[in-house]
Design a protein around this motif. Structure first.
Motif, short mmCIF file in Angstrom:
data_model
loop_
_atom_site.label_atom_id
_atom_site.label_comp_id
_atom_site.label_asym_id
_atom_site.label_seq_id
_atom_site.Cartn_x
_atom_site.Cartn_y
_atom_site.Cartn_z
N VAL A 319 53.60 49.86 -28.54
CA VAL A 319 53.28 51.26 -28.24
C VAL A 319 52.22 51.31 -27.14
N LYS A 320 51.22 50.46 -27.28
CA LYS A 320 50.11 50.44 -26.31
C LYS A 320 50.62 50.07 -24.91
N ILE A 321 51.42 49.02 -24.84
CA ILE A 321 51.82 48.60 -23.49
C ILE A 321 52.82 49.57 -22.87
N GLN A 322 53.66 50.20 -23.69
CA GLN A 322 54.59 51.19 -23.12
C GLN A 322 53.80 52.30 -22.44
N SER A 323 52.72 52.76 -23.09
CA SER A 323 51.97 53.86 -22.45
C SER A 323 51.09 53.33 -21.32
N GLN A 324 50.61 52.10 -21.46
CA GLN A 324 49.76 51.50 -20.43
C GLN A 324 50.53 51.27 -19.12
N LEU A 325 51.76 50.79 -19.25
CA LEU A 325 52.54 50.48 -18.05
C LEU A 325 52.87 51.73 -17.24
N PHE A 326 52.92 52.86 -17.94
CA PHE A 326 53.27 54.10 -17.24
C PHE A 326 52.12 55.09 -17.28
N ASP A 327 50.92 54.54 -17.44
CA ASP A 327 49.74 55.39 -17.55
C ASP A 327 49.46 56.05 -16.20
N ILE A 328 49.37 57.37 -16.20
CA ILE A 328 49.13 58.05 -14.93
C ILE A 328 47.68 58.51 -14.81
N ALA A 329 46.90 58.24 -15.87
CA ALA A 329 45.50 58.69 -15.81
C ALA A 329 44.58 57.55 -15.41
#
Ligand code: F6P
Length: 338
Positions: A319-329
């Motif tokens: 879950v963490k890396i999925q959001s990290q890889l596409f983190d726009i902030a």
């Protein structure tokens, strides 16, 4: 032990046949007869069964679906049904019943155990992977591959038209297929029931992510993977909102039951074979009221009630890396914005 029975129940899953095969071959090895009940618990109520042997299960290892057929049997919840099933099993001198299915099927097995004093063993067979106590369920790996294959294809046309696509995957109320398919396909966003509690506030962040990503990367394809039953009004409703709010065409794709079909991948065949064989040996050892699962590559025995009373969590690192890889902030994408 002389005779056991097996049934498949609930949503079919690739690898159920491999599991039936392993049960029959292992039982034959120990000189035990196997009866296969057809149509899940319905077959148990109607005494619809067939003896299974080496010839009957030849070449089913690679087949999707279930040769025993499956069903969702609401009638089985009644006391009278469980008593009837118990009487039918006793009539055939069945000493252990092996149930391949998901949590609803295991609840059915538990219900039956209150009226039948022989052994009951569950085997996790569902594409959803939402069973506590086992790292994976039979069928899950194939479902991810099927979803991934489709999302890769969607990416091609999404790229060609620089469109947004919303791809709905199965999972009932669990995000295991969604998360794994999204990570494997490099989806730009993933919307899962475990992570989204309020769709109104989620919509703002979905839009913000799309708009910011397009600002940074220009007009490219953008893929969102979403679990079924999550969005009020479904993916078609959400696609319409996204098209209107972003000014870019957003198309919904519902993958649906294709995810349940197809020849099982090697991982599902291995899991199904391992668990099916172990279940027979557990029955011979007198075990009952357990599910046979796998944890950290080892076969485990899990008390049946725990499989549905405890909740299996998504892999927090994934879950963490999925959001990290596409983190726009944060990170490099945000730096590109400066
Ligand atoms: O449990 C497996 C599953 O495929 C779920 O992912 C899905 O929500 C459900 O079954 C669909 O059930 P049915 O085929 O009965 O509509």
């Amino acid at each position: 032990m002389k005779r056991i029975a097996v049934l498949t129940s609930g949503g079919d899953a690739p690898g159920m046949n491999a599991c039936i095969r392993a049960i029959v071959l292992t039982a034959e090895h120990y000189n035990i007869e196997v009866f296969g009940y057809r149509h899940g618990y319905n077959g148990l109520l109607n005494q619809e069964y067939k003896p299974l042997d080496r010839d009957k299960i030849a070449n089913i290892l690679q087949a999707g679906g279930t040769v025993l057929r499956s069903a969702r049997c609401l009638e089985f919840k009644s006391e009278a049904s469980a008593q009837k099933a118990a009487a039918n099993l006793d009539e055939l001198n069945i000493e252990a019943l092996l149930v391949i299915g998901g949590d609803g099927s295991f609840r059915g097995a538990h219900h039956l155990s209150q009226y039948w004093d022989k052994q009951i063993i569950g085997l996790p067979g569902t594409i959803d992977n939402d069973i506590w106590g086992t790292d994976a369920t039979i069928g899950y790996f194939t479902a991810i591959e099927t979803a991934l294959d489709s999302i890769d294809k969607v990416r091609d046309t999404a790229d060609a038209f620089e469109r947004i696509f919303l791809v709905e995957v199965m999972g009932r109320h669990a995000g295991f297929i969604g998360l794994s398919a999204a990570v494997s396909a490099g989806a730009d966003q993933v919307l899962l029931p475990e992570l989204i509690k309020d769709s109104t506030s989620a919509l703002q962040s979905i839009l913000y992510h799309i708009q910011t990503a397009r600002k940074i990367k220009g007009n490219t394809s953008y893929i969102i993977v979403i679990t079924e039953n999550l969005w009020p009004g479904g993916v078609t409703a959400l696609s319409e909102v996204l098209t209107k709010e972003t000014g870019t065409d957003c198309r919904p794709v519902i993958l649906g039951h294709v995810q349940r079909g197809g020849s099982p991948v090697a991982q599902d065949r291995m899991l199904a074979t391992k668990l099916g064989a172990y279940a027979v040996e557990a029955a011979i050892a007198g075990k009952t009221h357990i599910m046979i699962g796998e944890s950290a590559h080892r076969v485990v025995e899990v008390p049946l009630e725990e499989t549905w009373s405890k909740t299996k969590e998504l892999d927090p690192y994934l879950v963490k890396i999925q959001s990290q890889l596409f983190d726009i902030a944060q990170g490099h994408i945000a730096q590109n914005l400066d």
